[in-house]
Design a protein around this motif. Structure first.
Motif, PDB file in Angstrom:
ATOM      1  N   MET A 393       0.824  -1.205   0.000  1.00  0.00           N
ATOM      2  CA  MET A 393       0.000   0.000   0.000  1.00  0.00           C
ATOM      3  C   MET A 393       0.859   1.256   0.000  1.00  0.00           C
ATOM      4  O   MET A 393       0.537   2.239  -0.693  1.00  0.00           O
ATOM      5  N   GLU A 394       1.932   1.251   0.769  1.00  0.00           N
ATOM      6  CA  GLU A 394       2.848   2.405   0.756  1.00  0.00           C
ATOM      7  C   GLU A 394       3.449   2.605  -0.633  1.00  0.00           C
ATOM      8  O   GLU A 394       3.546   3.727  -1.127  1.00  0.00           O
ATOM      9  N   ARG A 395       3.811   1.502  -1.245  1.00  0.00           N
ATOM     10  CA  ARG A 395       4.397   1.597  -2.587  1.00  0.00           C
ATOM     11  C   ARG A 395       3.367   2.076  -3.596  1.00  0.00           C
ATOM     12  O   ARG A 395       3.688   2.857  -4.497  1.00  0.00           O
ATOM     13  N   ALA A 396       2.134   1.636  -3.455  1.00  0.00           N
ATOM     14  CA  ALA A 396       1.083   2.037  -4.388  1.00  0.00           C
ATOM     15  C   ALA A 396       0.763   3.521  -4.277  1.00  0.00           C
ATOM     16  O   ALA A 396       0.464   4.172  -5.287  1.00  0.00           O
ATOM     17  N   LEU A 397       0.810   4.057  -3.070  1.00  0.00           N
ATOM     18  CA  LEU A 397       0.423   5.452  -2.859  1.00  0.00           C
ATOM     19  C   LEU A 397       1.573   6.428  -3.049  1.00  0.00           C
ATOM     20  O   LEU A 397       1.347   7.576  -3.455  1.00  0.00           O
ATOM     21  N   MET A 398       2.768   6.009  -2.759  1.00  0.00           N
ATOM     22  CA  MET A 398       3.894   6.946  -2.747  1.00  0.00           C
ATOM     23  C   MET A 398       4.750   6.895  -4.002  1.00  0.00           C
ATOM     24  O   MET A 398       5.486   7.842  -4.280  1.00  0.00           O
ATOM     25  N   GLN A 399       4.702   5.819  -4.777  1.00  0.00           N
ATOM     26  CA  GLN A 399       5.538   5.698  -5.967  1.00  0.00           C
ATOM     27  C   GLN A 399       4.661   5.706  -7.212  1.00  0.00           C
ATOM     28  O   GLN A 399       3.583   5.115  -7.218  1.00  0.00           O
ATOM     29  N   ASN A 400       5.169   6.364  -8.250  1.00  0.00           N
ATOM     30  CA  ASN A 400       4.450   6.444  -9.520  1.00  0.00           C
ATOM     31  C   ASN A 400       4.960   5.345 -10.439  1.00  0.00           C
ATOM     32  O   ASN A 400       5.892   5.534 -11.222  1.00  0.00           O
ATOM     33  N   GLU A 401       4.354   4.165 -10.340  1.00  0.00           N
ATOM     34  CA  GLU A 401       4.754   3.009 -11.134  1.00  0.00           C
ATOM     35  C   GLU A 401       3.614   2.650 -12.072  1.00  0.00           C
ATOM     36  O   GLU A 401       2.471   2.457 -11.623  1.00  0.00           O
ATOM     37  N   VAL A 402       3.917   2.561 -13.335  1.00  0.00           N
ATOM     38  CA  VAL A 402       2.877   2.333 -14.338  1.00  0.00           C
ATOM     39  C   VAL A 402       2.196   0.986 -14.133  1.00  0.00           C
ATOM     40  O   VAL A 402       0.978   0.856 -14.261  1.00  0.00           O
ATOM     41  N   ALA A 403       2.966  -0.040 -13.817  1.00  0.00           N
ATOM     42  CA  ALA A 403       2.416  -1.390 -13.604  1.00  0.00           C
ATOM     43  C   ALA A 403       2.681  -1.833 -12.176  1.00  0.00           C
ATOM     44  O   ALA A 403       3.061  -2.980 -11.926  1.00  0.00           O
ATOM     45  N   GLY A 404       2.476  -0.928 -11.246  1.00  0.00           N
ATOM     46  CA  GLY A 404       2.761  -1.218  -9.849  1.00  0.00           C
ATOM     47  C   GLY A 404       1.550  -1.733  -9.093  1.00  0.00           C
ATOM     48  O   GLY A 404       0.517  -2.097  -9.674  1.00  0.00           O
ATOM     49  N   PRO A 405       1.629  -1.752  -7.770  1.00  0.00           N
ATOM     50  CA  PRO A 405       0.523  -2.277  -6.957  1.00  0.00           C
ATOM     51  C   PRO A 405      -0.767  -1.465  -7.073  1.00  0.00           C
ATOM     52  O   PRO A 405      -1.855  -2.026  -6.936  1.00  0.00           O
ATOM     53  N   LEU A 406      -0.657  -0.156  -7.344  1.00  0.00           N
ATOM     54  CA  LEU A 406      -1.869   0.661  -7.415  1.00  0.00           C
ATOM     55  C   LEU A 406      -2.777   0.209  -8.550  1.00  0.00           C
ATOM     56  O   LEU A 406      -4.004   0.103  -8.384  1.00  0.00           O
ATOM     57  N   THR A 407      -2.208  -0.060  -9.700  1.00  0.00           N
ATOM     58  CA  THR A 407      -3.031  -0.511 -10.820  1.00  0.00           C
ATOM     59  C   THR A 407      -3.664  -1.868 -10.523  1.00  0.00           C
ATOM     60  O   THR A 407      -4.800  -2.134 -10.933  1.00  0.00           O
ATOM     61  N   ASP A 408      -2.942  -2.729  -9.797  1.00  0.00           N
ATOM     62  CA  ASP A 408      -3.534  -4.018  -9.420  1.00  0.00           C
ATOM     63  C   ASP A 408      -4.678  -3.840  -8.435  1.00  0.00           C
ATOM     64  O   ASP A 408      -5.680  -4.569  -8.486  1.00  0.00           O
ATOM     65  N   ILE A 409      -4.551  -2.880  -7.522  1.00  0.00           N
ATOM     66  CA  ILE A 409      -5.635  -2.621  -6.555  1.00  0.00           C
ATOM     67  C   ILE A 409      -6.884  -2.117  -7.279  1.00  0.00           C
ATOM     68  O   ILE A 409      -8.000  -2.602  -7.045  1.00  0.00           O
ATOM     69  N   ILE A 410      -6.687  -1.144  -8.181  1.00  0.00           N
ATOM     70  CA  ILE A 410      -7.823  -0.632  -8.953  1.00  0.00           C
ATOM     71  C   ILE A 410      -8.414  -1.738  -9.826  1.00  0.00           C
ATOM     72  O   ILE A 410      -9.638  -1.889  -9.935  1.00  0.00           O
TER      73      ILE A 410
END
Length: 1447
Positions: A393-410
């Motif tokens: 979650m920290e990585r998803a919110l704090m880092q701008n990664e195109v194919a990171g954890p945030l895109t997987d969460i969404i």
């Protein structure tokens, strides 16, 4: 008769003058007749009222029926009362002097229960331990010596009667002796004689005695005169029924002070002195009388004084105890935590150190706990195999990664949302309201909720209109997730049809479209949607990311499936709480029973002088065993009660305590917006009261009472409560450091509780058991909040201990070393291959997101164009392809050739130009759904109406140029794809001609128009994915396969057809080609198609029919030798039939070293010229079948779902087959031509065999006529079998007709008592039914213990199938009897409301229908079963209404 108001009930007499046809009202309970309905109703109400009394037992509060039943039971008890005890009871009753019937009955019972009377039937033990039925002959009273030696402390129940019952002996006669003529007589002691169980009880004696007694004039309960005379009680002597002295019954107190029925008071001294016959007293007597009177007065005064002093002392103590109890009650009364003066210091938790700012930490933890709680619904294991952790979650919110954890969460949340939407779509028709178009409407900056729903409805049409697919069917991955998320949020709250709206309202708790959380995000945070139209989701600030995730969470919670999960959890929680409460009550009752049992054992052991140690030990072990079982049940129930409980409570400083299973950890949060106002001064503390128990607290309260001078009476009269703060001011001490105690300091600027400016530890956690124990000991039970928190923590202490043992303390706070925690108790996470090792698509991590997306998009477009060009699927229409690729590769967008192919404008698609278009070259027909957000995308971030965000809502010119150029480049690639290789939804390949002309399938133009209006890379990626999915890559030359040898090898010598793009090796063609021909080249099939089209355009004169071949036939003689010679001299011609090889890719690639062959022989058939005539047209059709293409329908020439013939290369649509098919048939399938040809071959073969038999004469010493007949019959049967097999796999209609013919054939065969094939088919179909699960195997006794007690002949369909396979049935009726037994057992054991009964009824209906279809005869048992099922259905017909959910 029952009593009503203590009087016997009298029935209403029969009405006079009743006629035969008169309507009356009959009261069944009282058997009365009424003419008036109101009287009848009053009597029914009276009978059902609980105001009746039983006349025999005296039991009140009964209804009329209950009173009648009670009287009947009492009469039965009186009737069963022992006859030999009736005279003793009545005789003893005549000797009592009681004014209460209960006392009289108790005296008689207490005397008789341990004594046995003459003539009574008892049980006696003569020699051994056996008790035998006996008869009392005589009672032997004890002697004086025995009475003296008897223990003085006799039985408590026998203390008033003398001598004791244990001193009597009895002469008894055994009634059940072994010899009938000889009776055993023996004298037994008190211990060797007893009555039968329940033969003489207290209640029975009372009930029997009550009907024979009455109340006399002087108030004494006596026997009735009639009873005394009828039973001869006055003439009876005590020695006739017993021995020894008469019992000395007690006299009631009311009779002790009466003489001749009058009460007598104690005489005074004066009365005593003047009592003797009226003689006057002497002078000395008078003086003595005066002195005695004087002393009596003095004594009375002293006595009164002492009584007053004692009463005053008692009253003083009472007031003191009352005051102390009030003080103690006030002390322990829950109060505001900050107002208490006996606080302890709470343990300090460890700070939570995270990369996420503290103000967003609560939202982060909420997301983690939501994903953990609904992991099954979200399928989180598919996206995060090791679970969604705080680190991710920290990585998803704090880092701008195109194919990171945030895109997987969404992606995870959107997938779950689309899944529940599809599940909901099965309940009603999800048609979006089409009446919400707002083309010409002006949009203001501040839109209303109603307008927002209209805009969402418009946005919901965009996906199907411009992409050809619904939103949940669009390709979703890391590069398109931003645009899909934006479209989902824009379409949230769309209006649907009335049916769907009603269903949602009922099943989703009053939900309407205006309640959608996405709609409120649109209204309250429009800047997020505007930012998503320009930037990637990873570029948003932390706050906006969390707002989007929480919006998706809230949307999930509105769906019926999620609500069902939550409601099920709440129901389980409530049921667990109820079970826990009942279990605790049962445990307390059990403990009381154990204590009572211990006392009883000790008492019995004391009376019998026995050692009770063994009994007590056994009782203790049993109690411990049950206690352990209850503790385990309590533990399981406590887990259910606290399973999903996250919030635990608050402490004195309004800090919240959370238990999170997702991390796992026990957190403390100090964020509270409603903490109230600061006190005027700091509350002083009393150090003497910290950590004291109840005894010490009571001592302190008494000390306070002694020091205080509070007037209790005055307080009570004024109705004022006691204020302890006024009493204990002397013991209070000012707090020097209120921050350590977490109490109010009185200063709003520095108060740690109420101040918002003081730096606080917002999030912290406990990581060991000692901290949990210290926290429980430090919480104040007198506080309102801390008392509830302490109770909750006490209940969950075991869970919290296991939770903190698994807490990753070193990860949550790096300052905590491994030595501070017990690493042995903490599970180590299994570290596998990292999932996010290439989150920037191979580009450097420091590169910004826009550049990464731009580079990736350029590479994808170039790769797509290269695949199209190399695969001969199309080419871009630009002047210089190499220059175009070079400019695009080097991102020289200003030099890029942006020429687009001209499009013919459809007059139906013309629309008015929109002056507010976001781009000047955007076509008029395209309107982005994000335009209805209140302002344009190019809004100034400094505008007052726009919320201030960190991302700019404008684009630079270079950014706009790049997006515009890449969009045009993708359009150029899409226009370069040939139409025949572009399938739906963007193309028309594989579609029928009439469907190509419909406008609803023409999506390519709108796709291009939408692409010209894109504003972000994610939008281009979405269009790119749609285009890529619509291209028919199977037609690519890179994947070309030789249609002759079926190999992909040797691509240099592969020649592609210019029409169908299918490959052929140069050396596989016949004749072989040495080089690629100049100009267009078409394969054989396409060339035929071209020739046919040319003939249709330029028709030629009809050619003459071909000449028929001459048929030669030899004469057949009767002689054997001539026939043989003719056969040898004139051999028949052979015709060779070929078919194409259709081997798979793998098999062809494995045999590369084998020389490819185009054809292989299948069958050689000898054809007689007389029997086989084939025209040239038939030969052409055969060649056409041999060269049939494997990917285009032979009949219509289009693609789609094709069915291949098993003998020729012909392939057909299901609707193009002859006859048309509904579904793909099972087994072998032949086209119409192959079936006709095969039937001819079989008949020819039969004829050849018959001819050979005729010419060969005798075979195996048979006559020629017999051999001819044998071969003819054999060949004919063989042909019929082959034809039936091919026709069975043709279609459902043919298979049904075949089964019908088989059934008629089976029914006509009377010589077959057991039809095995239909029975096997019947059992196979029955076992496949959903309702057959209870009848597949025998019932297990451990599952249903009492089944075999009721069912004596069990049977199931598994056993029936086994018996049929083993040949244990001789006829159909045997199997039908066993099948009927299955359903009979089901109806016998189960109730009509059981699920198994319903399954049996449904399966029986299917069984009967299936037997009728197969032509199987049923037995009589099935007719009875059918009638029983029909009767049950008529009596109770449950509806299958859906469960409705209301608000």
């Amino acid at each position: 008769m029952p009593l009503l108001k203590k009087k016997p009930f009298k029935k209403v007499p029969l009405p006079r003058g009743l006629r035969k046809n008169e309507e009356v009202f009959h009261c069944v309970m009282t058997n009365e007749i009424f003419r008036d309905y109101e009287d009848y109703c009053q009597r029914v109400i009276l009978c059902n009222s609980m105001i009746w009394t039983c006349s025999l037992t005296g039991k009140s509060g009964l209804t009329y029926s209950e009173a009648i039943e009670s009287e009947q039971n009492a009469q039965q008890i009186i009737k069963d009362f022992p006859t030999e005890l009736r005279l003793p009871v009545l005789f003893l009753a005549s000797k009592t002097q009681r004014t209460s019937f209960m006392d009289m009955a108790d005296d008689i019972f207490m005397y008789m229960k341990d004594r046995y009377f003459i003539g009574e039937n008892v049980e006696a033990s003569f020699t051994g331990n056996k008790w035998r039925e006996s008869h009392v002959l005589q009672v032997i009273a004890p002697t004086e010596e025995q009475i003296k030696n008897a223990p003085k402390n006799g039985q408590s129940t026998d203390r008033h009667f003398f001598p004791l019952a244990s001193l009597y002996r009895y002469e008894v006669e055994q009634l059940d002796a072994e010899e009938e003529d000889v009776s055993e007589v023996m004298i037994v002691d008190y211990d060797h004689i007893k009555r039968k169980k329940s033969s003489f009880t207290r209640d029975k004696s009372k009930l029997f005695l009550k009907q024979f007694v009455e109340l006399s004039e002087n108030g004494v309960i006596t026997l009735k005169e009639s009873v005394l005379e009828s039973y001869g009680i006055n003439k009876m002597k005590f020695e006739q029924i017993f021995d020894g002295p008469l019992p000395n019954f007690d006299t009631s107190k009311r009779l002790k002070n009466t003489i001749n029925g009058k009460k007598v008071k104690q005489e005074t001294l004066a009365q005593f002195l003047v009592k003797n016959n009226g003689i006057l007293p002497s002078e000395n007597a008078v003086n003595l009388l005066d002195k005695m009177k004087k002393r009596q007065e003095e004594f009375q005064q002293i006595k009164q004084k002492m009584a007053d002093e004692k009463l005053a002392e008692k009253q003083k103590r009472k007031e003191e105890n009352l005051k102390i109890s009030m003080l103690l009650k006030e002390w322990y009364k829950p109060k505001e935590d900050l107002e208490l003066e006996d606080h302890q210091t709470l343990p300090v938790p460890a700070s939570l150190v995270s990369k996420v700012p503290e103000e967003y930490m609560g939202d982060v933890l909420a997301v983690l706990e939501f994903v953990h709680s609904f992991s099954k619904l979200l399928c989180s294991k598919d996206f995060f195999p090791d679970g969604l952790t705080l680190e991710l979650m920290e990585r998803a919110l704090m880092q701008n990664e195109v194919a990171g954890p945030l895109t997987d969460i969404i992606h995870m949340f959107l997938t779950a949302l689309f899944s529940v939407q599809n599940e909901e779509a099965t309940q009603y028709t999800t048609e979006v309201d089409n009446n919400a178009d707002i083309k010409g409407k002006d949009v203001n900056d501040n839109i209303t909720l109603t307008e927002a729903t209209h805009f969402a409805t418009v946005a919901s049409h965009w996906s199907i209109s411009h992409q050809g697919l619904p939103l949940n069917k669009l390709p979703m991955y890391s590069l398109t997730i931003t645009e899909i998320l934006r479209l989902h949020l824009l379409s949230s709250g769309a209006r649907i049809n009335e049916t769907g709206a009603k269903w949602r309202y009922q099943h989703r708790g009053g939900y309407t479209s205006e309640d959608d959380p996405g709609l409120y995000l649109r209204l309250q945070h429009p800047h997020i949607l505007k930012a998503l139209a320009l930037h990637n989701i990873t570029e948003l600030p932390v706050e906006d990311k969390l707002i989007v995730i929480h919006c998706l969470m809230n949307q999930l919670l509105t769906y019926a499936d999620v609500r069902d999960v939550v409601e099920d959890r709440l129901d389980k929680n409530r049921q667990a709480k109820l079970d826990l409460k009942l279990l605790q009550v049962a445990e307390r009752r059990r403990e009381q029973e154990v204590v009572a049992a211990k006392l009883k054992i000790k008492k019995e052991a004391k009376e019998n002088n026995k050692d009770a140690t063994a009994d007590l030990d056994r009782l203790e072990r049993e109690a411990e065993r049950k206690k352990g079982q209850n503790e385990k049940k309590v533990e399981d129930l406590m887990k259910l009660v606290t399973e999903h409980q996250t919030y635990l409570g608050q402490d004195r400083a309004f800090r919240k305590y959370y238990k999170l299973e997702s991390i796992p950890a026990f957190f403390v949060n100090s964020e509270e917006d409603n903490a109230g106002f600061c006190f005027e001064e700091c509350v002083k503390q009393n150090t003497n009261l910290v950590g004291v128990d109840r005894t010490q607290t009571l001592v302190h309260i008494r000390k306070i009472y002694e020091k205080s001078n509070i007037n209790l009476n005055e307080k009570e009269n004024n109705q004022e409560s006691i204020d302890l703060n006024e009493v204990i001011k002397e013991d209070l001490v000012t707090v020097n450091e209120p921050d350590k105690l977490l109490v109010c300091s009185g200063n709003p600027e520095t108060c740690i509780v109420h101040s918002n400016t003081v730096e606080k530890q917002k999030w912290a956690f406990f990581y060991n058991r000692e901290q949990i124990g210290s926290l429980l000991g430090s919480l104040n039970m007198r506080g309102v909040r801390e008392s509830d928190l302490k109770q909750t923590l006490t209940n969950e202490q075991d869970n919290l201990n296991s939770l903190v043992n698994a807490t990753p303390a070193t990860q949550l706070n790096p300052c905590i070393t491994e030595t501070d925690v017990d690493q042995k108790l903490r599970p180590k996470r299994q570290t596998g291959k990292p999932k996010y090792d290439d989150t920037n698509l191979g580009y450097p991590i420091e590169m910004n997101t826009a550049s990464v997306l731009q580079f990736a998009l350029v590479d994808n477009i170039l790769e797509l164009e290269e695949k199209l060009y190399a695969g001969s699927l199309g080419t871009i229409k630009v002047k210089d392809r190499d220059a175009w690729r070079e400019d695009l590769s080097n991102r020289r967008f200003e030099n890029l050739d942006k020429t687009l192919a001209p499009k013919k404008e459809n007059p139906k698609d013309k629309a008015k130009k929109d002056s507010k278009s976001s781009r000047p070259n955007t076509p008029d027909i395209h309107k982005d759904p994000g335009r209805y957000l209140g302002s344009t995308l190019d809004a100034d971030p400094e505008d007052a109406d726009v919320e201030p965000v960190s991302l700019p809502l404008t684009q630079t010119e270079d950014h706009k140029l790049a997006i515009e150029s890449l969009a045009i480049a993708l359009i150029q690639v899409g226009q370069g794809v040939e139409n025949r290789y572009l399938k739906k939804p963007l193309g028309h390949a594989g579609m029928r001609n009439d469907a190509k002309r419909t406008e609803e399938h023409d999506v390519l133009d709108r796709w291009e128009q939408s692409l010209l209006g894109v504003t972000s890379y994610s939008q281009i990626f979405l269009h790119y994915s749609t285009l890529d999915n619509c291209i028919m890559w199977s037609r690519s030359a890179l994947l070309a396969r030789c249609q002759i040898c079926r190999r992909r090898t040797d691509s240099e010598n592969m020649l592609l057809c210019d029409n169908c793009n299918k490959g052929h090796h140069l050396y596989c063609l016949k004749p072989k080609l040495k080089s690629v021909p100049v100009g267009d080249w078409f394969c054989k099939e396409c060339q035929k198609q071209k020739d046919k089209e040319a003939k249709l355009k330029n028709p030629e004169p009809k050619p003459e029919p071909p000449k028929k071949r001459r048929i030669f036939k030899e004469e057949v003689s009767d002689e054997e030798g001539s026939e043989q010679s003719s056969v040898k001299s004139e051999p028949h011609k052979k015709r060779r039939i070929f078919k194409l090889e259709t081997s798979d890719d793998e098999s062809s690639e494995q045999s590369d070293d084998t020389k490819p062959e185009s054809v292989q022989p299948v069958q050689d058939i000898v054809v007689n010229g007389h029997d086989e005539e084939m025209t040239e047209m038939e030969d052409d059709d055969l060649n056409k079948d041999e060269s049939q293409n494997a990917e285009v329908c032979t009949k219509c020439g289009t693609e789609g779902t094709l069915l291949c013939c098993d003998t020729c290369p012909g392939i057909y649509h299901l609707e193009c087959a002859d006859p048309p098919l509904r579904r793909v048939p099972r087994g072998q399938w032949l086209c119409h031509k192959c079936k006709v040809k095969k039937s001819k071959e079989i008949l020819d073969e039969t004829y050849v065999y018959s001819t050979v038999a005729q010419r060969s004469g005798m075979m195996h010493n048979q006559r020629r006529c017999a051999a001819r007949a044998r071969h003819k019959i054999h060949g004919f049967a063989k042909s019929l079998q082959r034809i039936s097999e091919s026709e069975d796999s043709d279609s459902n209609e043919e298979s049904t007709s075949s089964r019908r013919s088989n059934r008629r054939e089976v029914e006509s065969r009377d010589d077959l008592p057991l039809h095995n094939a239909p029975l096997q088919e019947l059992l196979a179909d029955v076992l496949k039914q959903d309702n057959a699960w209870p009848f597949l195997r025998p019932v297990q006794k451990n599952e249903v213990p009492d089944y075999y007690d009721i069912i004596t002949k069990p049977m199931d369909f598994g056993t029936i199938k086994y018996k049929l396979n083993m040949g244990k049935y001789t006829c159909d009726a045997d199997l039908m009897i066993d099948a009927a037994l299955v359903f009979q057992n089901c109806n016998t054991y189960n109730n009509s409301s059981d699920e198994v009964y319903r399954c049996g009824a449904e399966l029986l209906k299917y069984f009967l229908n299936r037997c009728q279809e197969l032509g199987l005869k049923l037995t009589e048992e099935f007719e009875e079963l059918t009638r029983e099922i029909n009767n049950t259905d008529d009596e109770s017909n449950p509806s299958n209404a859906k469960r409705m959910r209301t608000e």
